[in-house]
Write an enzyme that holds these catalytic residues in place. Structure first.
Site, PDB file in Angstrom:
ATOM      1  N   CYS A 189       0.844  -1.196   0.000  1.00  0.00           N
ATOM      2  CA  CYS A 189       0.000   0.000   0.000  1.00  0.00           C
ATOM      3  C   CYS A 189       0.876   1.242   0.000  1.00  0.00           C
ATOM      4  O   CYS A 189       0.604   2.226  -0.685  1.00  0.00           O
ATOM      5  CB  CYS A 189      -0.888   0.045   1.240  1.00  0.00           C
TER       6      CYS A 189
ATOM      7  N   HIS B 171       0.519   4.807  -1.990  1.00  0.00           N
ATOM      8  CA  HIS B 171      -0.238   5.812  -1.235  1.00  0.00           C
ATOM      9  C   HIS B 171       0.622   6.614  -0.265  1.00  0.00           C
ATOM     10  O   HIS B 171       0.114   7.447   0.462  1.00  0.00           O
ATOM     11  CB  HIS B 171      -1.414   5.131  -0.524  1.00  0.00           C
TER      12      HIS B 171
ATOM     13  N   ARG C  84     -13.504  -0.516  -1.076  1.00  0.00           N
ATOM     14  CA  ARG C  84     -12.399   0.195  -1.709  1.00  0.00           C
ATOM     15  C   ARG C  84     -11.102  -0.582  -1.538  1.00  0.00           C
ATOM     16  O   ARG C  84     -10.299  -0.701  -2.463  1.00  0.00           O
ATOM     17  CB  ARG C  84     -12.260   1.595  -1.102  1.00  0.00           C
TER      18      ARG C  84
ATOM     19  N   CYS D 129      -8.373  -2.278  -4.302  1.00  0.00           N
ATOM     20  CA  CYS D 129      -6.915  -2.117  -4.329  1.00  0.00           C
ATOM     21  C   CYS D 129      -6.223  -3.477  -4.277  1.00  0.00           C
ATOM     22  O   CYS D 129      -5.266  -3.718  -4.991  1.00  0.00           O
ATOM     23  CB  CYS D 129      -6.464  -1.269  -3.148  1.00  0.00           C
TER      24      CYS D 129
END
Lengths: 106, 242
Positions: free
Chosen positions: B158, B162, B199, B203
């Site tokens: 992640c 991000h 969501r 991802c």
């Protein structure tokens, strides 16, 4: 029953152009999408929207498959007299939703 | 145009303006989308809030909870639950309250009524800053480990997108910092209101990893970490995102 969000000014001066905004909860299923098993989902859309002001048609829209879910329609209207705005959404599978709003013109 | 002129001054300006904290995905959206989120008569997420409000009264939630008393609740979740000895998220708390106290049949996490209830409850905290539960340090540490762990066939974590690449672009789309402050939110891509879990699933499958089961300890730990790193951001429920 579908939920709607309608914004109409509570009061307007005579001759003023007012903006009316409407939003209705509707999936607008296009009829072209397959489900998880590969079968086409049956079309389920709103096909017609009308707005009457004291029984006189002031705005009408025809909707088709390409329109997104929860259609948002906004239009303007010249306020000449007080009256009642009647909004109606008609669609597939006998869908019909009607809302009314009072408009006071000073 | 030199790369410095094209990109260099923007982060510098942000730094000068003191925007060093977490940035909500709201700030990188187009002005049109921002206007859509701000306008309660044009934000389609508000339809779910209205539905949630009706459910809240009809399902008997209002017998114990006043809507005004729910202000600030969503900003504190996920919270520590003594009975579980670990974190519980807002969806989990609503489900537990419904089943154990109100004696209602369980609602699936991603069902429309559950999302509506959750958006109504979270909407009461709109504008309040996220204040992470200090008792969840352990879960947050585990969540951070998951956040930084490479996963899936694409072998991405992640954090790589991000954190390191946040603010950049993935093809035509902005890469946001990935903050959970607007959920449940209306995503144009979904044409519907959806949960944070949905969501995350997007991802995870995007990097071809197995999604975390919603409500599982791992999912809750990741959620706790996400809320921890978003501390101070205002709750935006129902947010609108592309």
């Amino acid at each position: 029953m579908a939920r709607t969000l309608i914004r109409v000014p509570a009061t307007a001066t005579r001759g003023e152009v007012i903006e009316i905004r409407t939003l209705i909860q509707h999936p607008m299923e296009t009829g072209y999408r397959p489900d998880a098993a590969g079968r086409l989902l049956v079309r389920d859309i709103i096909t017609r929207f009308t707005c009457h002001f004291d029984n006189r048609l002031v705005f009408e829209a025809m909707l088709h498959s390409a329109i997104a879910a929860n259609p948002y329609l906004t239009f303007t209207l010249r306020a000449e007299a007080s009256g009642v705005l009647a909004f109606a959404w008609d669609g597939d599978h006998d869908f019909r939703h009607v809302e009314t709003r009072a408009l006071t013109v000073t | 145009m030199s790369p410095w002129r094209r990109q260099g001054w923007l982060p510098l300006l942000a730094l000068l303006l003191g925007a060093a904290g977490p940035r909500s995905g709201f700030e990188t959206m187009t002005p049109e989308l921002q206007a859509m989120q701000r306008d309660d008569a044009g934000n389609p997420g508000m339809l779910s809030v209205l539905e949630g409000e009706a459910l809240f009264a009809r399902e008997g939630c209002a017998a114990c909870h006043a809507a005004a008393a729910l202000r600030g609740v969503a900003a504190r979740y996920p919270a520590h639950d003594a009975a579980r000895g670990g974190p519980i998220d807002l969806a989990g708390r609503i489900a537990e309250c419904r089943e154990q106290r109100a004696g209602r049949p369980p609602l699936p996490r991603e069902s429309q009524p559950m999302l509506a209830l959750q958006s109504f409850v979270a909407h009461q905290s709109r504008g309040l800053p996220i204040t992470p539960d200090p008792r969840l340090a352990e879960a947050r540490a585990e969540g951070e480990r998951l956040f930084r762990e490479r996963r899936g066939q694409l072998n991405l974590s992640c954090a790589q997108c991000h954190e390191t690449l946040a603010g950049g672009r993935l093809a035509g789309a902005n890469i946001p910092e990935g903050h959970p402050n607007g959920y449940p939110l209306y995503r144009l891509e979904w044409q519907a209101l959806g949960s944070l879990q949905r969501r995350l699933r997007g991802c995870f499958t995007g990097v071809r990893a197995e999604p975390l089961a919603p409500g599982s300890p791992a999912a809750l730990a990741l959620e706790a970490y996400l809320f921890g790193r978003a501390a101070g951001l205002p709750i935006e429920t129902p947010a609108v995102r592309p």
